[in-house]
Scaffold this active site. Structure first.
Site, PDB file in Angstrom:
ATOM      1  N   ASP A  71      12.250  41.089 -11.732  1.00 25.26           N
ATOM      2  CA  ASP A  71      13.495  40.348 -11.946  1.00 25.26           C
ATOM      3  C   ASP A  71      14.157  40.712 -13.264  1.00 25.26           C
ATOM      4  O   ASP A  71      13.558  41.314 -14.162  1.00 25.26           O
ATOM      5  CB  ASP A  71      13.250  38.845 -11.882  1.00 25.26           C
ATOM      6  CG  ASP A  71      12.321  38.347 -12.976  1.00 25.26           C
ATOM      7  OD1 ASP A  71      11.305  39.018 -13.239  1.00 25.26           O
ATOM      8  OD2 ASP A  71      12.595  37.287 -13.573  1.00 25.26           O
ATOM      9  N   GLU A 129       9.898  36.275 -13.795  1.00 27.68           N
ATOM     10  CA  GLU A 129       9.359  36.252 -15.149  1.00 27.68           C
ATOM     11  C   GLU A 129      10.364  35.730 -16.151  1.00 27.68           C
ATOM     12  O   GLU A 129       9.980  35.167 -17.182  1.00 27.68           O
ATOM     13  CB  GLU A 129       8.916  37.670 -15.549  1.00 27.68           C
ATOM     14  CG  GLU A 129       8.140  37.765 -16.848  1.00 27.68           C
ATOM     15  CD  GLU A 129       9.002  37.994 -18.089  1.00 27.68           C
ATOM     16  OE1 GLU A 129       8.465  37.939 -19.210  1.00 27.68           O
ATOM     17  OE2 GLU A 129      10.230  38.234 -17.932  1.00 27.68           O
ATOM     18  N   HIS A 334      18.187  42.511 -22.585  1.00 29.01           N
ATOM     19  CA  HIS A 334      19.114  41.398 -22.307  1.00 29.01           C
ATOM     20  C   HIS A 334      20.512  41.614 -22.895  1.00 29.01           C
ATOM     21  O   HIS A 334      21.369  40.741 -22.735  1.00 29.01           O
ATOM     22  CB  HIS A 334      18.555  40.057 -22.796  1.00 29.01           C
ATOM     23  CG  HIS A 334      17.271  39.662 -22.132  1.00 29.01           C
ATOM     24  ND1 HIS A 334      16.695  38.423 -22.312  1.00 29.01           N
ATOM     25  CD2 HIS A 334      16.450  40.319 -21.295  1.00 29.01           C
ATOM     26  CE1 HIS A 334      15.580  38.345 -21.618  1.00 29.01           C
ATOM     27  NE2 HIS A 334      15.409  39.500 -21.000  1.00 29.01           N
TER      28      HIS A 334
END
Length: 361
Positions: A71, A129, A334
């Site tokens: 993920d 996760e 991210h």
């Protein structure tokens, strides 16, 4: 689309990145990985939800578990991926390229390549996760089939830029509540200002910063952190605040348990009402194990401590020492322009694959 784990690694990586798999929506990618694994006759493959476990059964003396999560955090206009050429090499830019589909691509490629490794290998590809711990796919596997996670050492393919990072920090988030008494600000002496009473807590935090925050654990030096992260209080601009709350995050070294970390914070902030919001155990580096040392030697770089919490802590709780190792600079994770230097995929595959294929001396 089909994934060809025996083909070009960079093509495989691009395909995995371009298959969107935000947490909770990994079913398409999980299906592609399952098909790729079940086509490999040397592996026994089990699917539990959107989690895949594939294992060799060669009767080797040692078993290594290699894990990567499927993920990603939500897409932010950064899919499909694009390739960029920079001064230090070629990059793939796109959601999940760093955290951690590069590691997934390396693991899937090696799962196909290593049909007779010197160590038995368990390959784990899991979901959820990046969201609350209760949804984590490793937790589901541990609950339903804990035997699938048995190993002598686990390697979590977190982005580390190809450097072994040992263990991980524990984390504790808590709030302290400070009471006061409301009053009109024109007659403030008739009330009690809760926000002003945050000052002693801030003093403690400032004093803590002045101490040595470095802790040595199994040869790695961890830098601890204790910081106020949120403050709330007050009703209106002309009202003495009747209450105030401060949220604090403690990132602690793996020389202590979660219970010890909580006890130290309760002692430090004795006298204030504390509410624990989150408490996650750390993981020791495990570099004192011979199997871990041999892997570090194969990688050939000085290991570092892992800052932040990772799923190595889950393996530690199962009694399995675990290391973080994978392609991608963790500082890129991210970000909107999340990326991975493609050369690091080749480097990680060569080091991990070579170690798994070699007999330990």
């Amino acid at each position: 689309m089909m994934l060809d784990p025996r083909g070009d690694l960079r093509t495989l990586f691009t395909q995995i990145v371009d298959c969107e798999s935000v947490s909770g929506h990994e079913e398409v990618l999980a299906g592609l990985v399952e098909k790729a694994l079940t086509d490999l006759p040397h592996l026994e493959t089990v699917r539990i939800g959107n989690n895949l476990v594939a294992r060799t059964g060669l009767g080797r003396r040692e078993r290594v578990l290699v894990a990567g999560h499927l993920d990603t955090v939500p897409v932010a206009g950064n899919l499909p991926s694009v390739r960029e050429t920079r001064e230090d090499g070629e990059y793939l830019v796109g959601r999940g390229s760093c955290d951690m589909k590069g590691g997934v691509a390396v693991a899937l490629s090696l799962a196909a390549q290593l049909d007779s490794p010197a160590k038995d290998v368990t390959w784990v590809f899991y979901d959820c996760e990046e969201i609350a711990a209760q949804y984590n796919g490793l937790g589901r596997i541990a609950a339903e089939r804990p035997d699938l996670l048995d190993a002598d050492l686990a390697v979590l393919m977190e982005p580390t830029d190809g450097v072994v990072e040992g263990g991980c920090q524990g984390t504790m988030r808590f709030t302290l509540h400070v009471p006061g008494t409301a009053a009109h600000s024109a007659r403030s002496w008739t009330g009690h200002n809760a926000i002003h009473d945050l000052a002693p807590i801030l003093d403690i935090l400032r004093d803590w910063q002045r101490r040595d925050p470095l802790v040595d654990v199994d040869g790695l030096t961890y830098h601890e952190g204790l910081n106020a992260t949120m403050v709330s209080g007050g009703l209106a601009g002309n009202v003495i605040p009747p209450e105030a709350t401060i949220q604090i995050n403690y990132r602690y070294a793996p020389d202590k348990t979660a219970a010890q970390a909580e006890a130290s914070m309760r002692a430090l902030f004795d006298g204030w009402a504390m509410e624990v919001l989150d408490l996650s155990a750390p993981a020791r580096p495990g570099l004192d194990r011979a199997l871990a040392r041999s892997f570090v030697e194969k990688v050939g770089t000085e290991p570092r401590p892992k800052y932040g919490w990772t799923d190595v802590a889950r393996f530690s709780e199962l009694g399995t020492p675990a290391l973080n190792y994978g392609p991608g600079d963790p500082l890129c994770a991210h970000k909107a322009d999340e990326c991975c230097r493609l050369e690091t995929l080749d480097e990680c595959r060569a080091a991990l694959g070579g170690w798994l294929a070699e007999e330990d001396s």
